[in-house]
Design a protein around this motif. Structure first.
Motif, PDB file in Angstrom:
ATOM      1  N   THR A 182       0.834  -1.021  -0.059  1.00 31.22           N
ATOM      2  CA  THR A 182       0.064  -0.117  -0.028  1.00 31.22           C
ATOM      3  C   THR A 182       0.828   1.219   0.051  1.00 31.22           C
ATOM      4  O   THR A 182       0.484   2.048  -0.620  1.00 31.22           O
ATOM      5  CB  THR A 182      -1.115   0.165   1.505  1.00 31.22           C
ATOM      6  OG1 THR A 182      -1.694  -1.108   1.172  1.00 31.22           O
ATOM      7  CG2 THR A 182      -1.740   1.194   1.149  1.00 31.22           C
ATOM      8  N   GLU A 183       1.872   1.213   0.432  1.00 30.20           N
ATOM      9  CA  GLU A 183       2.963   2.285   0.760  1.00 30.20           C
ATOM     10  C   GLU A 183       3.735   2.712  -0.318  1.00 30.20           C
ATOM     11  O   GLU A 183       4.431   3.807  -0.263  1.00 30.20           O
ATOM     12  CB  GLU A 183       3.702   2.412   1.784  1.00 30.20           C
ATOM     13  CG  GLU A 183       2.890   2.443   3.254  1.00 30.20           C
ATOM     14  CD  GLU A 183       3.492   2.319   4.576  1.00 30.20           C
ATOM     15  OE1 GLU A 183       4.837   2.188   4.539  1.00 30.20           O
ATOM     16  OE2 GLU A 183       2.843   2.497   5.683  1.00 30.20           O
TER      17      GLU A 183
ATOM     18  N   LYS B  32       3.386  -0.714  -7.150  1.00 27.89           N
ATOM     19  CA  LYS B  32       2.442  -1.539  -6.455  1.00 27.89           C
ATOM     20  C   LYS B  32       1.914  -2.669  -7.400  1.00 27.89           C
ATOM     21  O   LYS B  32       2.096  -3.824  -6.613  1.00 27.89           O
ATOM     22  CB  LYS B  32       1.154  -0.602  -6.178  1.00 27.89           C
ATOM     23  CG  LYS B  32       1.361   0.343  -4.872  1.00 27.89           C
ATOM     24  CD  LYS B  32      -0.045   1.332  -4.779  1.00 27.89           C
ATOM     25  CE  LYS B  32       0.129   2.182  -3.689  1.00 27.89           C
ATOM     26  NZ  LYS B  32      -0.790   2.882  -3.322  1.00 27.89           N
ATOM     27  N   GLU B  33       1.484  -2.660  -8.552  1.00 31.24           N
ATOM     28  CA  GLU B  33       1.093  -3.667  -9.242  1.00 31.24           C
ATOM     29  C   GLU B  33       2.134  -4.595  -9.566  1.00 31.24           C
ATOM     30  O   GLU B  33       1.945  -5.935  -9.152  1.00 31.24           O
ATOM     31  CB  GLU B  33       0.565  -3.186 -10.577  1.00 31.24           C
ATOM     32  CG  GLU B  33      -0.132  -4.201 -11.467  1.00 31.24           C
ATOM     33  CD  GLU B  33      -0.660  -3.714 -12.819  1.00 31.24           C
ATOM     34  OE1 GLU B  33      -0.962  -4.459 -13.565  1.00 31.24           O
ATOM     35  OE2 GLU B  33      -0.904  -2.328 -13.068  1.00 31.24           O
ATOM     36  N   ILE B  34       3.251  -4.254  -9.783  1.00 30.36           N
ATOM     37  CA  ILE B  34       4.545  -5.115 -10.200  1.00 30.36           C
ATOM     38  C   ILE B  34       4.810  -5.954  -8.800  1.00 30.36           C
ATOM     39  O   ILE B  34       4.812  -7.155  -8.807  1.00 30.36           O
ATOM     40  CB  ILE B  34       5.712  -4.561 -10.570  1.00 30.36           C
ATOM     41  CG1 ILE B  34       5.485  -3.584 -11.809  1.00 30.36           C
ATOM     42  CG2 ILE B  34       6.996  -5.302 -10.464  1.00 30.36           C
ATOM     43  CD1 ILE B  34       5.136  -4.812 -12.816  1.00 30.36           C
TER      44      ILE B  34
ATOM     45  N   HIS C  11      15.760  -0.113  -8.478  1.00 26.98           N
ATOM     46  CA  HIS C  11      15.234  -1.332  -8.765  1.00 26.98           C
ATOM     47  C   HIS C  11      14.400  -2.162  -8.052  1.00 26.98           C
ATOM     48  O   HIS C  11      13.930  -1.633  -6.799  1.00 26.98           O
ATOM     49  CB  HIS C  11      16.403  -2.429  -9.021  1.00 26.98           C
ATOM     50  CG  HIS C  11      17.275  -2.756  -7.594  1.00 26.98           C
ATOM     51  ND1 HIS C  11      18.173  -1.923  -7.097  1.00 26.98           N
ATOM     52  CD2 HIS C  11      17.244  -3.833  -7.145  1.00 26.98           C
ATOM     53  CE1 HIS C  11      18.518  -2.476  -6.172  1.00 26.98           C
ATOM     54  NE2 HIS C  11      17.982  -3.725  -5.816  1.00 26.98           N
ATOM     55  N   ILE C  12      13.872  -3.248  -8.422  1.00 25.16           N
ATOM     56  CA  ILE C  12      13.078  -4.083  -7.728  1.00 25.16           C
ATOM     57  C   ILE C  12      14.027  -5.366  -7.440  1.00 25.16           C
ATOM     58  O   ILE C  12      14.549  -5.769  -8.366  1.00 25.16           O
ATOM     59  CB  ILE C  12      11.668  -4.647  -8.366  1.00 25.16           C
ATOM     60  CG1 ILE C  12      10.688  -3.401  -8.420  1.00 25.16           C
ATOM     61  CG2 ILE C  12      11.191  -5.810  -7.581  1.00 25.16           C
ATOM     62  CD1 ILE C  12       9.349  -3.461  -9.058  1.00 25.16           C
ATOM     63  N   GLY C  13      14.123  -5.897  -6.108  1.00 24.07           N
ATOM     64  CA  GLY C  13      15.018  -6.790  -5.741  1.00 24.07           C
ATOM     65  C   GLY C  13      14.289  -8.146  -5.261  1.00 24.07           C
ATOM     66  O   GLY C  13      13.306  -8.034  -4.688  1.00 24.07           O
TER      67      GLY C  13
ATOM     68  N   PRO D 220      10.947  -2.948 -14.475  1.00 27.95           N
ATOM     69  CA  PRO D 220       9.907  -3.920 -13.935  1.00 27.95           C
ATOM     70  C   PRO D 220       9.199  -4.711 -15.086  1.00 27.95           C
ATOM     71  O   PRO D 220       8.754  -5.714 -14.604  1.00 27.95           O
ATOM     72  CB  PRO D 220       8.855  -3.127 -12.996  1.00 27.95           C
ATOM     73  CG  PRO D 220       9.729  -1.833 -12.968  1.00 27.95           C
ATOM     74  CD  PRO D 220      10.647  -1.510 -13.737  1.00 27.95           C
ATOM     75  N   LYS D 221       9.144  -3.955 -15.920  1.00 30.66           N
ATOM     76  CA  LYS D 221       8.545  -5.197 -17.233  1.00 30.66           C
ATOM     77  C   LYS D 221       9.390  -6.118 -17.634  1.00 30.66           C
ATOM     78  O   LYS D 221       8.671  -6.966 -18.203  1.00 30.66           O
ATOM     79  CB  LYS D 221       8.291  -4.060 -18.421  1.00 30.66           C
ATOM     80  CG  LYS D 221       7.321  -2.894 -18.363  1.00 30.66           C
ATOM     81  CD  LYS D 221       7.290  -1.891 -19.400  1.00 30.66           C
ATOM     82  CE  LYS D 221       6.166  -0.834 -19.007  1.00 30.66           C
ATOM     83  NZ  LYS D 221       6.502   0.325 -19.826  1.00 30.66           N
ATOM     84  N   ASN D 222      10.485  -6.499 -17.197  1.00 31.47           N
ATOM     85  CA  ASN D 222      11.447  -7.479 -17.506  1.00 31.47           C
ATOM     86  C   ASN D 222      11.425  -8.443 -16.408  1.00 31.47           C
ATOM     87  O   ASN D 222      11.985  -9.552 -16.714  1.00 31.47           O
ATOM     88  CB  ASN D 222      12.799  -7.128 -17.754  1.00 31.47           C
ATOM     89  CG  ASN D 222      12.976  -6.067 -18.934  1.00 31.47           C
ATOM     90  OD1 ASN D 222      12.234  -6.064 -19.789  1.00 31.47           O
ATOM     91  ND2 ASN D 222      14.199  -5.355 -18.900  1.00 31.47           N
ATOM     92  N   ILE D 223      10.480  -8.462 -15.369  1.00 36.85           N
ATOM     93  CA  ILE D 223      10.426  -9.453 -14.377  1.00 36.85           C
ATOM     94  C   ILE D 223       9.831 -10.809 -14.756  1.00 36.85           C
ATOM     95  O   ILE D 223       8.333 -10.733 -15.295  1.00 36.85           O
ATOM     96  CB  ILE D 223       9.837  -9.024 -13.290  1.00 36.85           C
ATOM     97  CG1 ILE D 223      10.447  -7.708 -12.549  1.00 36.85           C
ATOM     98  CG2 ILE D 223       9.650  -9.965 -12.070  1.00 36.85           C
ATOM     99  CD1 ILE D 223       9.880  -6.961 -11.508  1.00 36.85           C
TER     100      ILE D 223
END
Length: 151
Positions: A13-14, A20-22, A79-81, A121-124
């Motif tokens: 939520t934060e 959020k969606e990813i 990044h997203i880890g 994030p589109k590459n996850i």
């Protein structure tokens, strides 16, 4: 960026809207495939999947009051880890993941010892992370952990 959220739902939520969606999609891929016994909690400011004290009372050797960590996901500054201790401790699992990655994702694998980073994030590869999640049971993780860290 460590979060002070106390629950995974609060963490999501934060997040900024573009994350959020990813992060929720990554969380769903993990939870859908998570072997029985692992528990989802907040640990070290990330959504984490741990072996709870009810299964492994000794806890984490660095801080026994903490549950035994296994896997985490986090929205970092750039990044997203995705953090996976099994990859770090099992060369065969690492080799499998590195070989599978190009079949599921575009771009070069950006990886540290246990952290896989996604600046885009589109590459996850959500399905690949779901499959990776199934590869280590709680019993296998405890045995591996004890063979390495509890000598």
């Amino acid at each position: 960026m460590q979060s002070s959220a106390t629950t995974p739902d609060q963490y999501i939520t934060e997040l900024p809207e573009d994350r959020k969606e990813i992060m929720q999609k990554l969380r769903v891929a993990i939870k859908k495939n998570l072997p029985k016994g692992f528990e989802e909690i907040m640990q070290y400011g990330m959504i984490s999947y741990v072996v709870p004290h009810s299964i492994y009372p000794d806890g984490y050797h660095c801080k026994p009051s903490d549950a035994l960590p296994f896997m985490s996901i986090a929205s970092q500054k750039n990044h997203i880890g995705f953090y996976h201790s099994g990859i770090y401790t099992d060369p065969e699992l690492m080799a499998w993941f590195v070989a599978e990655y190009p079949k599921h994702a575009k771009g070069k694998l950006d990886m540290g010892k246990s952290c896989i980073r996604f600046k885009n994030p589109k590459n996850i590869p959500f399905e690949l992370f779901g499959e990776l999640t199934t590869k280590v049971s709680v019993a296998e993780w405890i045995a591996k952990y004890e063979s390495i860290f509890k000598r």
